[in-house]
Scaffold this motif. Sequence first.
Motif, PDB file in Angstrom:
ATOM      1  N   VAL A 173       7.330   2.624  27.044  1.00  0.00           N
ATOM      2  CA  VAL A 173       6.639   3.034  28.274  1.00  0.00           C
ATOM      3  C   VAL A 173       6.697   1.930  29.308  1.00  0.00           C
ATOM      4  CG1 VAL A 173       4.427   3.747  29.247  1.00  0.00           C
ATOM      5  CG2 VAL A 173       5.118   4.571  26.988  1.00  0.00           C
ATOM      6  N   MET A 174       6.421   0.696  28.886  1.00  0.00           N
ATOM      7  CA  MET A 174       6.442  -0.441  29.800  1.00  0.00           C
ATOM      8  C   MET A 174       7.854  -0.771  30.273  1.00  0.00           C
ATOM      9  SD  MET A 174       3.232  -0.975  29.834  1.00  0.00           S
ATOM     10  CE  MET A 174       3.042  -2.531  30.682  1.00  0.00           C
ATOM     11  N   MET A 175       8.833  -0.624  29.373  1.00  0.00           N
ATOM     12  CA  MET A 175      10.216  -0.886  29.754  1.00  0.00           C
ATOM     13  C   MET A 175      10.696   0.121  30.802  1.00  0.00           C
ATOM     14  SD  MET A 175      11.998  -1.849  26.119  1.00  0.00           S
ATOM     15  CE  MET A 175      11.600  -3.382  25.264  1.00  0.00           C
ATOM     16  N   LEU A 176      10.341   1.381  30.629  1.00  0.00           N
ATOM     17  CA  LEU A 176      10.767   2.391  31.593  1.00  0.00           C
ATOM     18  C   LEU A 176      10.125   2.165  32.955  1.00  0.00           C
ATOM     19  CD1 LEU A 176      10.837   5.624  29.386  1.00  0.00           C
ATOM     20  CD2 LEU A 176      12.758   4.190  30.117  1.00  0.00           C
ATOM     21  N   GLN A 177       9.016   1.437  32.989  1.00  0.00           N
ATOM     22  CA  GLN A 177       8.409   1.032  34.260  1.00  0.00           C
ATOM     23  C   GLN A 177       9.016  -0.278  34.767  1.00  0.00           C
ATOM     24  OE1 GLN A 177       4.141   0.916  33.772  1.00  0.00           O
ATOM     25  NE2 GLN A 177       4.078   2.966  32.885  1.00  0.00           N
ATOM     26  N   ARG A 178       9.927  -0.851  33.961  1.00  0.00           N
ATOM     27  CA  ARG A 178      10.662  -2.076  34.308  1.00  0.00           C
ATOM     28  C   ARG A 178       9.738  -3.268  34.525  1.00  0.00           C
ATOM     29  NH1 ARG A 178      16.124  -0.274  37.380  1.00  0.00           N
ATOM     30  NH2 ARG A 178      16.219   1.871  36.652  1.00  0.00           N
ATOM     31  N   VAL A 179       8.672  -3.344  33.747  1.00  0.00           N
ATOM     32  CA  VAL A 179       7.716  -4.447  33.918  1.00  0.00           C
ATOM     33  C   VAL A 179       7.726  -5.417  32.747  1.00  0.00           C
ATOM     34  CG1 VAL A 179       6.199  -3.120  35.430  1.00  0.00           C
ATOM     35  CG2 VAL A 179       5.814  -3.068  32.944  1.00  0.00           C
ATOM     36  N   VAL A 180       8.562  -5.192  31.752  1.00  0.00           N
ATOM     37  CA  VAL A 180       8.700  -6.144  30.647  1.00  0.00           C
ATOM     38  C   VAL A 180       9.762  -7.157  31.048  1.00  0.00           C
ATOM     39  CG1 VAL A 180       9.245  -6.451  28.211  1.00  0.00           C
ATOM     40  CG2 VAL A 180       8.068  -4.373  28.971  1.00  0.00           C
ATOM     41  N   ASN A 181       9.413  -8.437  31.024  1.00  0.00           N
ATOM     42  CA  ASN A 181      10.301  -9.495  31.490  1.00  0.00           C
ATOM     43  C   ASN A 181      10.475 -10.559  30.423  1.00  0.00           C
ATOM     44  OD1 ASN A 181      10.581  -8.457  34.233  1.00  0.00           O
ATOM     45  ND2 ASN A 181       8.449  -9.082  34.519  1.00  0.00           N
ATOM     46  N   PHE A 182      11.317 -11.530  30.691  1.00  0.00           N
ATOM     47  CA  PHE A 182      11.384 -12.721  29.851  1.00  0.00           C
ATOM     48  C   PHE A 182      10.100 -13.517  30.042  1.00  0.00           C
ATOM     49  CE2 PHE A 182      15.944 -11.877  30.415  1.00  0.00           C
ATOM     50  CZ  PHE A 182      16.392 -12.021  29.114  1.00  0.00           C
ATOM     51  N   CYS A 183       9.518 -13.988  28.965  1.00  0.00           N
ATOM     52  CA  CYS A 183       8.333 -14.829  29.097  1.00  0.00           C
ATOM     53  C   CYS A 183       8.747 -16.199  29.631  1.00  0.00           C
ATOM     54  CB  CYS A 183       7.583 -14.945  27.771  1.00  0.00           C
ATOM     55  SG  CYS A 183       8.454 -15.870  26.499  1.00  0.00           S
ATOM     56  N   ARG A 184       7.777 -16.948  30.108  1.00  0.00           N
ATOM     57  CA  ARG A 184       8.078 -18.214  30.771  1.00  0.00           C
ATOM     58  C   ARG A 184       8.823 -19.185  29.855  1.00  0.00           C
ATOM     59  NH1 ARG A 184       6.753 -20.015  35.390  1.00  0.00           N
ATOM     60  NH2 ARG A 184       5.253 -18.317  35.691  1.00  0.00           N
ATOM     61  N   ALA A 185       8.412 -19.266  28.594  1.00  0.00           N
ATOM     62  CA  ALA A 185       9.064 -20.198  27.674  1.00  0.00           C
ATOM     63  C   ALA A 185      10.538 -19.856  27.494  1.00  0.00           C
ATOM     64  CB  ALA A 185       8.352 -20.201  26.323  1.00  0.00           C
ATOM     65  N   ASP A 186      10.850 -18.568  27.416  1.00  0.00           N
ATOM     66  CA  ASP A 186      12.251 -18.160  27.280  1.00  0.00           C
ATOM     67  C   ASP A 186      13.036 -18.472  28.546  1.00  0.00           C
ATOM     68  OD1 ASP A 186      12.106 -17.186  24.663  1.00  0.00           O
ATOM     69  OD2 ASP A 186      11.307 -15.272  25.345  1.00  0.00           O
ATOM     70  N   ALA A 187      12.417 -18.235  29.713  1.00  0.00           N
ATOM     71  CA  ALA A 187      13.082 -18.538  30.971  1.00  0.00           C
ATOM     72  C   ALA A 187      13.401 -20.026  31.065  1.00  0.00           C
ATOM     73  CB  ALA A 187      12.204 -18.111  32.147  1.00  0.00           C
TER      74      ALA A 187
END
Length: 207
Positions: A173-187
């Motif tokens: 559901v969250m992915m289809l809203q395109r709001v799941v991102n890389f977390c800061r540590a991964d970035a």
Amino acid sequence: MRTRALILSFTATACLLGWPASAKDVAYHIQTVRSDFQITIYVAHSCHTPVIVGRVAEEMVFQLFERIGVSVRFIHAQPPPADSEAIALRIMEHAPGSLGPHVLGSAWVAREHPQANVFCDRLMQFYCGPNLSETGVLQGYAMAHELGHVLRADPGHSPAGVMRACWKQTDVVMMLQRVVNFCRADAERIHEVLEQRRERLPRTGEH
């Protein structure tokens, strides 16, 4: 101690029956970082999906990396043999039979000839909606996840965000809203690895 040997990471597992995740676990909003990091992804398809699915998937990958200050360029060709650091992305029709039933992709994490794989049959089992654009978004997240392993140079996972080990239906559901991102540590880790990569590459004008 981390070895220099090639590491195979089986990732982006679909957990269809898991407990629902809280919103804070699946949605990370990261301030966009201006950067001149650029990467080229060489894409090979053996999966016969509609063109729109691939186009939306690549747009999703571009957006996810752009949010953390990394520009992505896709080339539909084999990586140049002379470029040992070229990143290959393979969209495969079927997952290898040796993998578990819910594994959506895999990644070879190494300095030379890194490769990310996404399995179309597993994605269709995980999410098979009537909307082709939605299918493309989910494929894009799977691609970004595997590329994330390559760009972090790490087969491990994060507790939340794109690099979460186990995806639940609530994540969809969250992915289809395109709001799941890389977390800061991964970035930050991706930036660190790309900076190291840039230092290894010959500078313009050098012979």
